[in-house]
Each structure stands twice: as C-alpha cells, then as structure tokens.
Design a protein around this motif. Structure first.
Motif, mmCIF file in Angstrom:
data_model
loop_
_atom_site.group_PDB
_atom_site.id
_atom_site.type_symbol
_atom_site.label_atom_id
_atom_site.label_comp_id
_atom_site.label_asym_id
_atom_site.label_seq_id
_atom_site.Cartn_x
_atom_site.Cartn_y
_atom_site.Cartn_z
ATOM 1 N N VAL A 112 0.841 -1.199 0.000
ATOM 2 C CA VAL A 112 0.000 0.000 0.000
ATOM 3 C C VAL A 112 0.881 1.256 0.000
ATOM 4 O O VAL A 112 0.611 2.224 -0.707
ATOM 5 C CB VAL A 112 -0.946 -0.010 1.225
ATOM 6 N N THR A 113 1.962 1.229 0.776
ATOM 7 C CA THR A 113 2.845 2.391 0.866
ATOM 8 C C THR A 113 3.691 2.557 -0.387
ATOM 9 O O THR A 113 3.874 3.676 -0.870
ATOM 10 C CB THR A 113 3.820 2.211 2.068
ATOM 11 N N ASP A 114 4.201 1.447 -0.920
ATOM 12 C CA ASP A 114 5.230 1.555 -1.969
ATOM 13 C C ASP A 114 4.699 1.582 -3.396
ATOM 14 O O ASP A 114 5.372 2.089 -4.280
ATOM 15 C CB ASP A 114 6.217 0.382 -1.857
ATOM 16 N N LEU A 115 3.530 0.996 -3.624
ATOM 17 C CA LEU A 115 3.068 0.900 -5.006
ATOM 18 C C LEU A 115 2.435 2.214 -5.455
ATOM 19 O O LEU A 115 1.909 2.975 -4.639
ATOM 20 C CB LEU A 115 2.083 -0.265 -5.178
ATOM 21 N N THR A 116 2.469 2.447 -6.761
ATOM 22 C CA THR A 116 1.985 3.731 -7.278
ATOM 23 C C THR A 116 0.493 3.708 -7.577
ATOM 24 O O THR A 116 -0.090 4.725 -7.922
ATOM 25 C CB THR A 116 2.726 4.056 -8.591
ATOM 26 N N VAL A 117 -0.142 2.533 -7.506
ATOM 27 C CA VAL A 117 -1.584 2.451 -7.781
ATOM 28 C C VAL A 117 -2.309 1.885 -6.555
ATOM 29 O O VAL A 117 -1.682 1.254 -5.694
ATOM 30 C CB VAL A 117 -1.882 1.550 -9.019
#
Ligand code: FNR
Length: 347
Positions: free
Chosen positions: A178-183
């Motif tokens: 949730v923190t790292d992905l861009t979508v």
C-alpha cells in the motif's frame, strides 16, 4: 505435480464444469428487494452509470480476475479486454505471476481496452515472498494497471498439492505494498469470503477496496479436489463448502466499514444479484465464472482450438445491465443512490 501452465489450463476446464459450483444454495436468494407498484420513474431513463478508478463506466460491473500466463489464457484475456472495452465495464486479469515468470506480456490488453480500468493481480503469498514487491511493480508496469488486486486464497492453496502453506508475513507485505506501489491496492478472496474484522484491518492498512469474493459461485475447493487423488479428496471433504456466503460477508463488511469501497463477488449470477449487492452497499460488482461460461463456446468440445464468442458475452453483459435497470425501476429507484434507500428484506 502439474506445472503452473498445465494447472491453469485444467483450472479453466474445471471452472466451467458443474462441479465447480458450491454445493450450497446461493445466499443472494435470501435477500428480496421490495416491489414498488408505483415507481414514479421512467424505465428508459434509469441511470446505472458509474465512475470507478477515474473512468466513466456504463454500469458498476467488472469482469472478475481469471487466469493468465498460458497461450490459451492470453486469447481469453484479449477477448475479455475487447468485450470490456466495447461494453464499457472494468476488467480484472488473473494472477500475473506465471506470465511475468515466463516472459509473456499483457501489454497489448491496454491497447485493446484504453478507456476502462484494468486491474492487475498477484497472490498474497507471492507478494510476501522474496522479491514480491518487485513482482507487483512489474505486474502493474506490464499492464499499465489502474489498480492491483492481491488475492487471499489460503483454502485453495491448502487443497492444492503444490500450494503455498506458509502464510506468515502476508499482512506486513500488504501494508508495505500500500505504501510503496503507485496504484491503489484491492484485496480479494477467490470464493471463500472476507469477513468484517479482516476487512476492517485491511482498510486500516490503507487498501482502497475489499472484494469479499464469498461462497456461492465458483468453488475452488471443489475444483482443486477434482485434480487430486480420491484419498486426498476425502481428507478435504468436510471443507468443500467452507467459507463465508457472499451475502453474509457483504452485509457484515458494509455494516462495519460503511465509508469504504466494497466490491461484491462470488456467485453473482445476473443483474438482479448485482442490484441486491448494490443495495447492501457494494460500490462495484464482479462476476468471473459466469463471464467465462458466456465467452467460451461449449457447443462443440471436439474443436482443437476452442471457439470464443465475445458477442455472446457482450449480449450477456447488456442483458445483465438491463436486469439491473429493471430492478431499479421496480424498486422505484431512478439511480443507484436511490436504490440504496429502497426497501428490502431478508427471507
Ligand atoms: C479465478 N479467480 C481468480 N482470482 C484471482 O484473484 N486470481 C486468479 O488468478 C484467479 N483465477 C481464476 C480462474 C478462473 C478460471 C476463475 C473462474 C476464477 C477467482 C475469481 O476472481 C472470483 O473471485 C471467484 O471465481 C468467485 O467469483 P464467481 O466466479 O463466483 O463470479
């Protein structure tokens, strides 16, 4: 033990056979929308259009995550993408792991379906494994996905001889994603349901939507049990219909997490089921098995290359939308927001 590609193709065959269905009755039948004999709206002007992930859609509907990573699955995904684009509904693809591992790309789906949301897919255990976050990034990048769905399928994995048994670290991996992905991240089951306390926990971690994917439609325990020896199948017999029925988990999750995006799936059969799910509080509704059955022409199972019938699927999607509009009309609801104020009862 079957390799991943063989397994995926067997899954496709079994998913279309009657044994893939849950042995329990469909929980959506327990909800009755109350008939309104004086609707005060125009059937031809009922508005079922929806926005999802920044796109305008003709209805709050999407083609549920199915398989990927084999030649056969690629043909199916291309046909699904074209149909989703032409009917203006969203598309979720099946697990991208096999495809990414064997170097086959889904990039062309974005070209086939430029105007609808496309949702990527990865298993939660793969996400939690070594390099899992990079795999998720590659999955999003390959598809130019608008969101990624992470599937939780502990029962299915437990029944599979080659299945993943170690589920430690999955929660932390989802939180990290949730923190790292861009979508946005969606979390889904595959037919055994997500209950209210887990959904609450997932929303606290920051996931955008929870797809309850409950019991009542495609049943993975039954599909996997058909692939193993009789002795092993006997071991899993008490669990054949394990899980949370879709209507039950949908009601519980909507009550517990009223301000979040909740997706309904698992045994949704037609537009009336879609209307019921929206009434309970779902913002989107997804169907997987029924889409596949419409797309794959079962009339001649002797053909070497299977026949796909996107026209049949388009027709079904249009019929389901008409049924949804009719359900709104018959409850006196001009649009989805008013449907949620209509009366209904559990029977
Ligand atoms: C699935 N499903 C699925 N889900 C997922 O997250 N990743 C996947 O790779 C697959 N693969 C898959 C293949 C096939 C052939 C089917 C029919 C289904 C599960 C699917 O998205 C859905 O959650 C369940 O099938 C329940 O919905 P239905 O089929 O009852 O509408």
């Amino acid at each position: 033990i079957a390799n991943t590609s063989d397994r995926k193709d067997t899954h496709l065959d079994l998913a279309m056979s009657p044994r893939a269905q849950a042995g329990v009755s469909n929980s959506m039948d327990r909800l009755r929308l109350t008939h309104c004999a004086m609707p005060e709206c125009d059937l031809d002007a009922i508005d079922i259009s929806t926005q999802f992930l920044g796109y305008d859609l003709s209805a709050p509907l999407f083609i549920g995550a199915m398989t990927g990573g084999t030649k056969r699955a690629d043909r199916i995904n291309a046909a699904l993408a074209e149909t989703a684009q032409s009917c203006s509904v969203a598309l979720a693809v099946g697990s991208q792991r096999a495809g990414l591992e064997n170097g086959s790309s889904l990039r062309h789906l974005r070209t086939l379906a430029p105007d609808i949301p496309i949702i990527g897919n990865l298993g939660a255990v793969q996400l939690a494994g070594k390099g899992g976050l990079d795999l998720a990034k590659a999955a999003i990048d390959d598809l130019q996905a608008d969101a990624i769905a992470i599937h939780l399928n502990p029962l299915q994995e437990a029944v599979q001889p080659e299945g993943d048994r170690d589920w430690c670290g999955v929660a932390a991996a989802i939180e990290q994603a949730v923190t790292d992905l861009t979508v946005p991240v969606i979390v889904k089951e595959v037919g055994a349901g997500i209950g209210a306390s887990l959904a609450h926990r997932l929303f606290e971690m920051g996931v955008m939507a929870v797809d309850v994917a409950g019991l009542g439609g495609t049943n993975w325990t039954r599909i996997e049990a058909a692939r193993i020896t009789d002795d092993d199948a006997a071991l899993f017999a008490p669990f054949l219909d394990w899980g949370l029925p879709t209507l039950e988990c949908l009601i519980d999750v909507c009550n517990r997490c009223p301000h979040h995006q909740i997706i309904a799936s698992g045994g949704i059969r037609h537009g009336l089921d879609v209307a019921k799910a929206l009434w309970v509080g779902a913002s989107m509704v997804s169907m997987a098995g029924p889409m596949l059955k419409m797309l794959i022409d079962m009339s001649d199972d002797e053909v070497a290359i299977e026949t796909l019938s996107p026209d049949t699927l388009s027709q079904a999607l249009m019929d389901w939308q008409k049924q949804l509009a009719l359900a709104l009309f018959l409850t006196g609801s001009a649009d989805i927001a008013s449907l949620r104020q209509a009366e209904a009862e559990l029977i």
